[in-house]
Design a protein around this motif. Structure first.
Motif, PDB file in Angstrom:
ATOM      1  N   GLU A   1       0.855  -1.190   0.000  1.00 17.87           N
ATOM      2  CA  GLU A   1       0.000   0.000   0.000  1.00 17.87           C
ATOM      3  C   GLU A   1       0.889   1.237   0.000  1.00 17.87           C
ATOM      4  O   GLU A   1       1.726   1.415   0.881  1.00 17.87           O
ATOM      5  CB  GLU A   1      -0.897  -0.010   1.232  1.00 17.87           C
ATOM      6  N   LYS A   2       0.705   2.080  -1.024  1.00 21.07           N
ATOM      7  CA  LYS A   2       1.517   3.293  -1.154  1.00 21.07           C
ATOM      8  C   LYS A   2       0.621   4.522  -1.108  1.00 21.07           C
ATOM      9  O   LYS A   2      -0.384   4.585  -1.809  1.00 21.07           O
ATOM     10  CB  LYS A   2       2.314   3.279  -2.463  1.00 21.07           C
TER      11      LYS A   2
ATOM     12  N   LEU B   1       2.934  13.090 -14.997  1.00 19.16           N
ATOM     13  CA  LEU B   1       3.488  12.030 -14.167  1.00 19.16           C
ATOM     14  C   LEU B   1       2.444  11.514 -13.197  1.00 19.16           C
ATOM     15  O   LEU B   1       1.644  12.283 -12.657  1.00 19.16           O
ATOM     16  CB  LEU B   1       4.689  12.545 -13.362  1.00 19.16           C
ATOM     17  N   SER B   2       2.453  10.221 -12.975  1.00 21.07           N
ATOM     18  CA  SER B   2       1.649   9.657 -11.904  1.00 21.07           C
ATOM     19  C   SER B   2       2.451   9.759 -10.610  1.00 21.07           C
ATOM     20  O   SER B   2       3.657  10.055 -10.631  1.00 21.07           O
ATOM     21  CB  SER B   2       1.324   8.193 -12.192  1.00 21.07           C
ATOM     22  N   ILE B   3       1.777   9.506  -9.501  1.00 21.06           N
ATOM     23  CA  ILE B   3       2.480   9.555  -8.216  1.00 21.06           C
ATOM     24  C   ILE B   3       3.592   8.510  -8.166  1.00 21.06           C
ATOM     25  O   ILE B   3       4.674   8.762  -7.636  1.00 21.06           O
ATOM     26  CB  ILE B   3       1.471   9.353  -7.061  1.00 21.06           C
ATOM     27  N   LEU B   4       3.340   7.329  -8.760  1.00 21.20           N
ATOM     28  CA  LEU B   4       4.369   6.279  -8.776  1.00 21.20           C
ATOM     29  C   LEU B   4       5.545   6.694  -9.651  1.00 21.20           C
ATOM     30  O   LEU B   4       6.703   6.388  -9.338  1.00 21.20           O
ATOM     31  CB  LEU B   4       3.773   4.959  -9.269  1.00 21.20           C
TER      32      LEU B   4
ATOM     33  N   MET C   1      11.348  12.262  -6.863  1.00 18.77           N
ATOM     34  CA  MET C   1      10.756  13.560  -6.519  1.00 18.77           C
ATOM     35  C   MET C   1      10.077  13.541  -5.157  1.00 18.77           C
ATOM     36  O   MET C   1      10.063  14.536  -4.446  1.00 18.77           O
ATOM     37  CB  MET C   1       9.716  13.956  -7.577  1.00 18.77           C
ATOM     38  N   VAL C   2       9.466  12.406  -4.838  1.00 18.91           N
ATOM     39  CA  VAL C   2       8.740  12.279  -3.573  1.00 18.91           C
ATOM     40  C   VAL C   2       9.076  10.942  -2.932  1.00 18.91           C
ATOM     41  O   VAL C   2       9.561  10.015  -3.587  1.00 18.91           O
ATOM     42  CB  VAL C   2       7.210  12.367  -3.790  1.00 18.91           C
ATOM     43  N   LYS C   3       8.783  10.857  -1.642  1.00 17.93           N
ATOM     44  CA  LYS C   3       8.932   9.602  -0.918  1.00 17.93           C
ATOM     45  C   LYS C   3       7.565   9.206  -0.399  1.00 17.93           C
ATOM     46  O   LYS C   3       6.960   9.928   0.402  1.00 17.93           O
ATOM     47  CB  LYS C   3       9.921   9.758   0.244  1.00 17.93           C
ATOM     48  N   LEU C   4       7.054   8.084  -0.870  1.00 19.72           N
ATOM     49  CA  LEU C   4       5.736   7.632  -0.473  1.00 19.72           C
ATOM     50  C   LEU C   4       5.812   6.781   0.782  1.00 19.72           C
ATOM     51  O   LEU C   4       6.805   6.102   1.030  1.00 19.72           O
ATOM     52  CB  LEU C   4       5.090   6.817  -1.596  1.00 19.72           C
ATOM     53  N   ASP C   5       4.759   6.831   1.578  1.00 18.60           N
ATOM     54  CA  ASP C   5       4.631   5.923   2.716  1.00 18.60           C
ATOM     55  C   ASP C   5       4.202   4.567   2.165  1.00 18.60           C
ATOM     56  O   ASP C   5       3.145   4.451   1.522  1.00 18.60           O
ATOM     57  CB  ASP C   5       3.575   6.431   3.700  1.00 18.60           C
TER      58      ASP C   5
END
Length: 455
Positions: free
Chosen positions: A139-140, A306-309, A316-320
């Protein structure tokens, strides 16, 4: 295969799977209680709901007492259970005395389970799919703290309701949001949005017709802001000479930090024909170069969405991210199915509230196919299929004659009163229910056609 055809294929695969398993639930309980099933069809072999119009099959084969087939009308599917008032409206068979192997001769609790069988399977299927999604992919979620550039407006409605590029959304209806998907989930019910803008908190009160305007757009009017990302570099251009490549993303232009495409466009247009400094990131490392802007302020690059993935892959980002073990994924799958059901029920209530005009968002086959991505993605396919399974379970439980919920309602009345509902009443109620379903189907698919010509 073009993007649209990828959507169509995914939709037909999901629809066929859900229909077969839903009807399989009815079939399982019918056979468990020794009830004869005369037909098992994927799609209808007649013009639903008129069983005597264009009655033919694309494929059929009789095995035992059951004819298995594929119909030509892809609205749904059905099992014809002996001795039951259903879509076929076989009044001649019902006029005869009940046989031991018929539906009407079974005990009330057995008939109840037979009618709930499809819904039970749909719920279990959704739980299983969600569990396997969590087991395979985890789960992201994107924390709002990772949205460094805030939001980026992608449709004029965003500006119209008072949002601006770079806003950081803090709460919706005074409910604090911690993840980006929390914003998306709550947005359709929003009356107020609190944002952080230029270091200050501002409360935006949304107009009364906001929901109908959002539904009319049928697309997100804002998204996560991100640095301009290159998908293609024009050969011989300034960007090519400066050494830029696809998948690079720009973080600084002319000494200004670039948090989103809006800032990037304003800086490049303010520096037409100039030689400016540029900082870009490639595979996690920053590089600096000089680049000559054209007379119109262009660099010779093509930017892409861009998608979040995708953003995570580019750093660019770090997902939980939460990974689930095999045993752990099943309780999580139940939780996820429950959350999706709750979301859909809330949306359904909006549709019934005519003041919101949310009914304008109803759609048919085209709308359902359109929710699938135009590029094949198994995680997306299974996620959408699980959600559609939840929707199918909920819609079939509605107490409308002709749907499973209608039969469940009449059976519960019988169990409470101790008296069977008269079969003539069932026939009339089923006819009315089927006409209502036909009207809803025509309206939903008509709205799809209307939107196509409106574009």
């Amino acid at each position: 295969m073009s993007g649209v055809w990828v959507q169509v294929v995914q939709f037909l695969m999901a629809l066929s799977l859900l229909i077969v398993l839903h009807e399989g639930g009815h079939f399982f309980f019918a056979r468990l209680f020794k009830t004869r099933v005369e037909k098992f069809y994927l799609f209808f072999d007649f013009l639903f709901p008129f069983s005597n119009i264009l009655p033919f099959s694309l494929l059929k084969k009789k095995i035992g007492d059951t004819v298995w087939g594929i119909g030509w009308f892809p609205l749904g599917g059905y099992v014809k259970i002996a001795g039951m008032v259903d879509e076929s409206m076989d009044k001649e068979a019902l006029a005869k005395p009940p046989e031991p192997w018929e539906f009407r001769s079974k005990k009330a609790w057995q008939r109840l389970l037979i009618m709930l069988g499809g819904i039970i399977v749909n719920v279990l299927l959704a739980i299983l799919i969600y569990a396997m999604i969590l087991f395979v992919w985890g789960e992201k979620r994107m924390p709002v703290s990772q949205m460094k550039g805030g939001i980026e407006i992608r449709d004029s409605l965003g500006y119209k309701i008072g949002l601006k590029d770079g806003d950081h959304i803090l709460s919706v209806n005074d409910r604090q949001v911690y993840y980006y998907d929390d914003i998306i989930d709550e947005l359709i019910y929003a009356k107020t949005i609190t944002v952080q803008r230029n270091g200050k908190h501002e409360v935006i009160t949304l107009p009364k017709d906001y929901i109908s305007q959002m539904i009319d757009k049928r697309k997100a009017f804002f998204g996560v802001a991100y640095a301009p990302t290159i998908v293609e570099v024009t050969k011989g251009s300034s960007a090519d000479k400066a050494g830029l490549k696809a998948k690079d993303y720009i973080t600084v232009l002319d000494g200004v930090a670039i948090a989103n495409n809006v800032i990037f466009d304003s800086i490049r247009l303010a520096n037409k024909s100039k030689l400016v400094s540029l900082v870009y990131v490639r595979e996690g490392k920053s590089y600096q170069t000089q680049i000559q802007l054209s007379d119109s302020g262009t660099l010779g690059i093509q930017r892409g969405g861009l998608s979040i993935l995708d953003m995570e892959k580019l750093g660019m980002v770090k997902l939980d991210t939460h990974r689930y073990g095999f045993l752990e994924c099943f309780p999580a799958g139940i939780r996820m199915a429950g959350e999706q059901l709750n979301k859909y029920i809330r949306q359904f209530r909006l549709i019934l509230d005519f003041k919101t005009k949310a009914y304008k968002g109803l759609g048919g086959f085209a709308s359902m196919a359109n929710i699938f991505p135009q590029q094949w993605n198994w995680e997306a396919f299974w996620t959408i299929t699980a959600f559609l399974s939840i929707v199918l379970a909920f819609m079939n439980l509605l107490p409308i004659p002709g749907l499973d919920g209608g039969y469940v309602l009449f059976t519960l009345i019988e169990m409470i009163t101790g008296r069977k509902v008269n079969e003539k009443v069932l026939e009339v109620a089923t006819t009315i229910g089927l006409v209502l379903l036909l009207g809803l189907m025509l309206y939903a698919n008509g709205m799809d056609i209307f939107r196509i010509f409106k574009k």
